[in-house]
Enzyme design. Structure first.
Site, PDB file in Angstrom:
ATOM      1  CD  GLU A  64       9.911  -7.478   6.697  1.00 47.71           C
ATOM      2  OE1 GLU A  64       9.859  -8.591   7.267  1.00 47.71           O
ATOM      3  OE2 GLU A  64       9.757  -6.399   7.298  1.00 47.71           O
ATOM      4  CG  HIS A  75       4.658  -2.035  10.482  1.00 43.91           C
ATOM      5  ND1 HIS A  75       5.963  -2.455  10.658  1.00 43.91           N
ATOM      6  CD2 HIS A  75       4.713  -1.065   9.519  1.00 43.91           C
ATOM      7  CE1 HIS A  75       6.762  -1.742   9.861  1.00 43.91           C
ATOM      8  NE2 HIS A  75       6.034  -0.890   9.164  1.00 43.91           N
ATOM      9  CG  ASN A  93       8.329  -2.097   0.660  1.00 48.51           C
ATOM     10  OD1 ASN A  93       7.677  -2.146   1.711  1.00 48.51           O
ATOM     11  ND2 ASN A  93       9.040  -1.040   0.313  1.00 48.51           N
ATOM     12  N   PRO A 105       0.789  -1.222   0.000  1.00 51.85           N
ATOM     13  CG  PRO A 105      -0.107  -1.078   2.127  1.00 51.85           C
ATOM     14  CD  PRO A 105       0.524  -2.057   1.181  1.00 51.85           C
TER      15      PRO A 105
END
Ligand code: CA2
Length: 151
Positions: free
Chosen positions: A98, A80, A74, A10
């Site tokens: 990652e 999180h 990514n 996002p």
């Protein structure tokens, strides 16, 4: 032929338009073009995708796993928060690295925790767009060493 899927999450479609002091001045298209050139030099097939939608990223991780492709991820802010992405990575059988443009450990405390890191093969952060090259090379080495992922 080794195949790598680059998945960006996002807001990464906004790169180059705001917050260049944190994320650099390149657009996502610039970064993808840089990595396509690098992949071409290494004889690796690279697929680049971006989505603002968690479920779409889940589907793409599953797809990469089924195709035996490595994933350079990514996940943006979903890093999180997303149990769904974590479960998709763990269940896909894919080798996933990652990556983050910024050094998330030098930023707000809520960025210090990654829900996906424990199920990824490794994490690269803080090197800006160079991190995409570093992560790509790490993945290519992993896929070459490991052979096809287990089903
Ligand atoms: O440093 C990274 O690559 C991040 O994954 C970027 C995410 C952030 O939530 C992560 O903690 C670290 C945010 C991407 C947002 O990108 C923007 C780019 C330009 C303007 C606004 C947002």
């Amino acid at each position: 032929m080794t195949s790598i899927h680059l998945l960006n999450g996002p807001n990464l479609n906004l790169l180059g338009r705001r917050e260049p002091q944190i994320y650099g001045g390149d657009t996502l298209a610039d970064i993808e073009a840089m990595l396509q050139a690098h992949a071409g030099q290494r004889g690796v097939a690279l697929t680049c995708r971006q989505s603002n939608h968690e479920g779409e990223l889940v589907s793409w991780i599953q797809e990469a796993g089924l195709a035996g492709a490595g994933v350079l991820l990514n996940a943006g802010a979903y890093t999180h928060t997303s149990v769904a992405l974590r479960d998709a990575i763990a269940g896909s059988g894919a080798n996933v690295v990652e990556i983050h443009l910024s050094n998330v450990y030098a930023r707000e405390e809520f960025r210090h925790k990654s829900l996906i890191a424990p199920v990824c093969r490794g994490v690269i952060c803080g090197f800006g767009k160079t991190g995409y090259i570093l992560g790509f090379d790490a993945l290519v080495a992993l896929v070459a060493l490991a052979g096809p992922p287990s089903a």
